[in-house]
Design a protein around this motif. Structure first.
Motif, PDB file in Angstrom:
ATOM      1  N   UNK A 240       5.106 -16.714   5.627  1.00  0.00           N
ATOM      2  CA  UNK A 240       6.260 -15.853   5.934  1.00  0.00           C
ATOM      3  C   UNK A 240       6.257 -14.630   5.018  1.00  0.00           C
ATOM      4  N   UNK A 241       6.111 -14.870   3.709  1.00  0.00           N
ATOM      5  CA  UNK A 241       6.124 -13.756   2.748  1.00  0.00           C
ATOM      6  C   UNK A 241       4.950 -12.813   2.996  1.00  0.00           C
ATOM      7  N   UNK A 242       3.797 -13.388   3.357  1.00  0.00           N
ATOM      8  CA  UNK A 242       2.603 -12.576   3.605  1.00  0.00           C
ATOM      9  C   UNK A 242       2.833 -11.598   4.765  1.00  0.00           C
ATOM     10  N   UNK A 243       3.615 -12.049   5.768  1.00  0.00           N
ATOM     11  CA  UNK A 243       3.835 -11.188   6.946  1.00  0.00           C
ATOM     12  C   UNK A 243       4.688  -9.961   6.605  1.00  0.00           C
ATOM     13  N   UNK A 244       5.477 -10.046   5.499  1.00  0.00           N
ATOM     14  CA  UNK A 244       6.339  -8.911   5.143  1.00  0.00           C
ATOM     15  C   UNK A 244       5.576  -7.796   4.409  1.00  0.00           C
ATOM     16  N   UNK A 245       4.551  -8.173   3.639  1.00  0.00           N
ATOM     17  CA  UNK A 245       3.924  -7.204   2.722  1.00  0.00           C
ATOM     18  C   UNK A 245       3.360  -5.973   3.448  1.00  0.00           C
ATOM     19  N   UNK A 246       2.641  -6.134   4.585  1.00  0.00           N
ATOM     20  CA  UNK A 246       2.123  -4.933   5.251  1.00  0.00           C
ATOM     21  C   UNK A 246       3.225  -3.965   5.715  1.00  0.00           C
ATOM     22  N   UNK A 247       4.474  -4.482   5.839  1.00  0.00           N
ATOM     23  CA  UNK A 247       5.578  -3.624   6.304  1.00  0.00           C
ATOM     24  C   UNK A 247       6.197  -2.803   5.172  1.00  0.00           C
ATOM     25  N   UNK A 248       5.798  -3.092   3.930  1.00  0.00           N
ATOM     26  CA  UNK A 248       6.386  -2.383   2.784  1.00  0.00           C
ATOM     27  C   UNK A 248       5.899  -0.941   2.726  1.00  0.00           C
ATOM     28  N   UNK A 249       6.779  -0.061   2.250  1.00  0.00           N
ATOM     29  CA  UNK A 249       6.371   1.333   2.009  1.00  0.00           C
ATOM     30  C   UNK A 249       6.287   1.554   0.503  1.00  0.00           C
ATOM     31  N   UNK A 250       5.820   2.736   0.091  1.00  0.00           N
ATOM     32  CA  UNK A 250       5.610   2.994  -1.344  1.00  0.00           C
ATOM     33  C   UNK A 250       6.889   2.905  -2.172  1.00  0.00           C
ATOM     34  N   UNK A 251       8.058   3.156  -1.534  1.00  0.00           N
ATOM     35  CA  UNK A 251       9.318   3.107  -2.296  1.00  0.00           C
ATOM     36  C   UNK A 251       9.763   1.665  -2.586  1.00  0.00           C
ATOM     37  N   UNK A 252       9.087   0.691  -1.950  1.00  0.00           N
ATOM     38  CA  UNK A 252       9.485  -0.712  -2.102  1.00  0.00           C
ATOM     39  C   UNK A 252       8.886  -1.404  -3.331  1.00  0.00           C
ATOM     40  N   UNK A 253       7.866  -0.821  -3.935  1.00  0.00           N
ATOM     41  CA  UNK A 253       7.220  -1.521  -5.069  1.00  0.00           C
ATOM     42  C   UNK A 253       6.565  -0.526  -6.032  1.00  0.00           C
ATOM     43  N   UNK A 254       6.247  -1.044  -7.237  1.00  0.00           N
ATOM     44  CA  UNK A 254       5.536  -0.242  -8.245  1.00  0.00           C
ATOM     45  C   UNK A 254       4.281  -1.010  -8.647  1.00  0.00           C
TER      46      UNK A 254
END
Length: 905
Positions: A240-254
């Motif tokens: 489930x968590x793996x499916x979210x990561x490709x949807x992240x944009x640059x503002x979501x993480x550092x």
């Protein structure tokens, strides 16, 4: 004008020069004995070994025997291998015996050097371990150098993964044992999980010689060795968590590439929260900031790291549907090694392969603390001086540079720096073409599998034949390295540490002979060798005329040592050679560690496309960047060690207590002391010191005695008697329980009771230690946040770790006492019921096995019926219990389920 330091060095020599000079008289003594030992028969060499062993037993020091032992060993090697050790090899051996690191350049014969101190120290009969970086080298060196030890009347063994225990035991009992660092560490942990001394494999830690010492004691020291068991399955959460990561944009993480860390921003947390609540993973009303969400947050962070920081074919590769890690320092596959804390599972989810369950730690040790167990430690490598401070501080090892047998004739050129990676690779291809055309062999170093394969594609386009040496070609590596010195050969390698095979100009004669004999087993070996040697001389002449081996680095590594290892492959034994590094401002090291200023300088110079900057200042600035990275990595290792030292003291206490129990035939005293301490604690809790009789919790004490000691004692009546105080009450309870346990011992039989006590003690220690390790891991992961409150995380970890260990010992005493108090012999009825249950289980299992194997027929003699194993059932001997189910009552008669009693391990 010379500085004072330079002037002093000119007059007195460097500290290293003085160390080298101090061995010259010993080398002269060994050389003076050479003719005498040559005159001895083969039996005479073995007799000398027996003579030395006798002298050591009689108290003579190894230092006194050294010249004779080294002379005997040199003669043994000459006869067994046809190799006569150079003086510089004897020097290296002396430094190893003294407990130093001998820094010896590639091609100086380190494998042979180790035999001298190993032979000398093995005369004590305590066993010497020679540690290698991989199983191939351990087996090869044990077979090759084993001829020397056998020539001298000594035994030699090798230890490797998945070896039969009986074979491994023989190897550890040998005078000299070759093994990898991993296998030694794991065997140490496994030994301390065994149930008896007879089952243990290692016989102590006397002297270890570590080959490629920098690779083992420094590069691999950041990761502890862990033996683990499976925990609950969380594969759905990973997916489930793996499916979210490709949807992240640059503002979501550092991302922080320097520390290899990835964190979610506030926007990222909000995004995740919405997704998790929509999918029903996060309960309604719960946020990611709640304590209950710790596990989800942790695994979400690991999924982010898996996607953004771990690259396929650089950090790991897919092999047979599994994620196999790649050693960043050697470029080799690390089969069986897994990343911890759910990171490996996150990578498996990312790659869509089967997700293996996460593991809980059963035992762990760092390489630093494992190798510090040895009374004496020594090491060999071609590159240690850059890390001399770390060796001195962590391992108390000095580094001595041993002079080369012949002067180095290699030319090390200044680095060439290009603005872009494309310009750099174009220049690399040109340099390879030029060298290949004139017949000069080339070794091309890359930093990852991905880059070596990309370079390979470029060479294929230009039609340049070449070999690629990386984790994929692991099996063929010796052959590829052996061929790397042939005229015009181009070899691309990810890393050259611990390859174990020399690159000899013109090719490796021994390998050529073996290949030719494999191709034509009927051929005459002597005629074949003569022809190959003649061809080899011609090839060698061509390579010498072309300038020797050309080492070309396509990038600088984080560590200067890795670069030096690559460079050191050229110029062995006084051969000519050349080394040159091609760099670009887009390289990882340059990009992460300050290439902006350099980029401005290069732009200001108005450099044209394809033009390189070549200047000693660039080399200096790169060395400073590498020194920065090395310093940071040293700090990481030092910090890891400081935290592990807290656990290490506790590990030593637990392991030595286990060993004491296993060694002892009489553990009744330990059990009695524990019981008495439990009673003392109960009195303290329910009848506190300086309290009045009416303040005593008599009912609480009565219930606690019933629960812990399995006895109903008239504590209320005793408390009403005149003159009864805490001391009298304690004495009476001790007296009654001692009598009760004596009766129990008589019922079981003294010998059986001792066995039960030993078993219960070991099981409880292991169970408590496992739980304690998990608690310490959790403490370690949260203690870092204490820094925000201006408190030292390490000091907090030490304090709380000690408190946790004290509570472990308290609960251990209580649980051992309680378990022993509840054990009783079975009644006749219970024994019959137990036998009936076990027979039923065995029949059911036999039927299940018959169905599984598809056997439609049974032999008339009843061969498939359960064997009557239970006829000799003895509740005190687990070997007669068959195979009880985890939920059955334990056959020992404790009244507990098997999984909570003897099945707890």
């Amino acid at each position: 004008m010379l500085g004072i330091g330079t002037l002093a060095k000119k007059v007195f020599g460097t500290p290293n020069d003085r160390k080298v000079k101090s061995t010259r008289s010993l080398v002269a003594q060994i050389n003076a004995l050479e003719e005498g030992y040559k005159a001895l028969s083969d039996e005479g060499l073995v007799e000398k070994t027996h003579e030395f062993q006798e002298r050591v037993r009689n108290g003579e020091s190894l230092d006194a025997i050294l010249p004779e032992a080294f002379a005997n060993c040199r003669e043994g090697a000459r006869r067994a291998l046809g190799l006569r050790a150079f003086d510089t090899q004897l020097m290296g051996g002396i430094f190893l015996h003294q407990g130093n690191i001998s820094e010896m350049k590639t091609g100086e014969g380190k494998t042979l050097v180790a035999t001298f101190p190993a032979y000398l120290n093995a005369l004590t009969g305590r066993g010497v371990h020679i540690v290698t970086v991989n199983d191939y080298l351990a087996k090869r060196d044990a077979e090759w150098m084993g001829k020397v030890y056998r020539q001298l009347g000594m035994t030699c063994g090798v230890v490797y993964p998945f070896q039969q225990e009986a074979e491994k035991r023989v190897s550890y009992a040998s005078d000299v044992t070759y093994a990898t660092n991993n296998e030694l560490g794991f065997d140490y942990l496994r030994d301390n999980m065994k149930g008896s001394v007879e089952e243990m494999l290692q016989r102590g830690h006397y002297f270890a010689i570590v080959d490629e010492v920098d690779s083992i004691l420094i590069d691999e020291a950041r990761t502890p060795l862990i033996i683990s068991g499976p925990s609950q399955d969380r594969s759905e959460l990973y997916k489930v968590l793996n499916s979210y990561i490709p949807q992240l944009t640059e503002e979501h993480f550092k991302l922080d590439e320097k520390t290899r860390n990835a964190t979610f921003t506030e926007e990222g947390n909000e995004f995740l929260e919405q997704k998790l609540q929509a999918d029903g993973v996060l309960p309604e009303g719960q946020t990611l900031y709640d304590p209950e969400s710790t596990t989800i947050v942790h695994h979400a962070s690991q999924a982010l790291r898996a996607h953004r920081l771990f690259m396929k074919d650089q950090h790991y590769m897919i092999r047979d549907g599994e994620v196999v890690l790649i050693d960043e320092f050697t470029g080799r596959m690390m089969k069986g090694r897994r990343l911890s804390d759910g990171l490996h599972q996150a990578i498996e989810a990312k790659e869509g392969v089967d997700i293996q369950p996460e593991n809980v730690t059963l035992a762990s040790v760092t390489f630093q603390n494992y190798f510090r167990l040895y009374e004496k430690l020594a090491g060999m490598t071609g590159t240690a001086s850059t890390e001399a401070d770390e060796f001195a501080e962590i391992y108390k090892l000095g580094v001595v540079e041993v002079p080369t047998n012949r002067p180095i004739a290699r030319v090390d050129e200044h680095d060439r720096v290009y603005r872009t990676a494309a310009e750099k690779y174009a220049a690399v291809i040109e340099a390879i073409k030029e060298a290949h055309t004139k017949g000069q062999p080339m070794l091309v170093g890359t930093t990852s599998i991905e880059k070596s394969e990309m370079l390979s594609e470029l060479l294929k386009k230009d039609g340049i034949p070449h070999n690629v040496l990386n984790a994929r070609q692991h099996e063929a590596e010796a052959q590829i390295v052996a061929d790397a010195g042939k005229p015009g050969t181009v070899t691309i390698a990810t890393n050259m540490a611990g390859r174990g095979t020399d690159i000899q100009l013109g090719g490796n004669v021994e390998m050529k002979v073996l290949d030719a004999l494999r191709a034509d087993p009927e051929a005459d070996p002597d005629a074949l060798r003569e022809k190959i040697e003649a061809d080899h001389e011609s090839d060698k002449r061509k390579v010498l005329e072309a300038g020797g081996l050309f080492v070309l680095g396509t990038e600088r590594h984080e560590s200067r040592r890795i670069d030096n290892q690559l460079r050191g492959r050229s110029g062995r034994q006084g051969d000519p050679g050349r080394s040159l590094f091609f760099l670009s401002l887009e390289d990882d090291l340059m990009r992460i560690f300050g290439s902006e200023r350099l980029d401005k300088v290069l732009s200001g110079l108005g450099m044209k496309d394809g033009e390189a900057i070549i200047h000693p200042w660039v080399n200096k600035s790169l060395e400073r960047a590498q020194a920065k990275v090395e310093g940071r990595n040293f700090d990481i290792r030092k910090q890891l060690l400081k935290f592990d030292d807290v656990m290490n003291d506790q590990r030593k206490a637990i392991f030595s207590q286990r060993r004491e129990i296993m060694d002892s035939d009489e553990v009744g005293e330990i059990a009695t002391d524990m019981r008495h301490q439990v009673i003392e604690d109960l009195i303290f809790d329910y009848m506190p010191p300086k309290s009045y009789a009416d303040q005593w919790d008599v009912d609480g004490l009565t219930a606690a005695v019933r629960e812990r000691l399995n006895m109903d004692l008239p504590i209320g009546e005793w408390a009403e008697e005149e003159g009864v105080d805490q001391e009298v009450m304690q004495e009476r309870i001790i007296e009654e329980t001692d009598r009760y346990m004596t009766e129990k011992t008589e019922a079981f039989g003294v010998e059986n009771m001792r066995k039960i006590e030993k078993q219960v003690l070991l099981q409880m220690i292991d169970q408590k230690w496992r739980d304690h390790l998990l608690t310490l891991e959790h403490l370690r992961s949260v203690v870092g946040f204490r820094g925000y409150a201006q408190r030292d995380p390490l000091a907090e970890y030490k304090t709380e770790g000690f408190q946790l260990f004290e509570s472990l010992l308290d609960s251990l005493r209580g649980d051992v006492t309680q378990q022993l108090a509840q054990i009783r012999p079975l009644t006749d009825t219970e024994r019959e019921e137990m036998l009936r249950q076990m027979e039923d289980q065995q029949k059911a299992r036999q039927e299940h096995l018959t169905m599984e194997s598809g056997a439609g027929t049974q032999s008339g003699d009843g061969a498939d019926r359960p064997e009557p194993l239970l006829a000799g059932f003895d509740e005190n001997d687990p070997s007669t219990w068959g195979d009880p189910s985890r939920n059955d009552p334990c056959p020992c008669g404790s009244g507990n389920k098997f999984k909570h009693c003897h099945g707890a391990i």
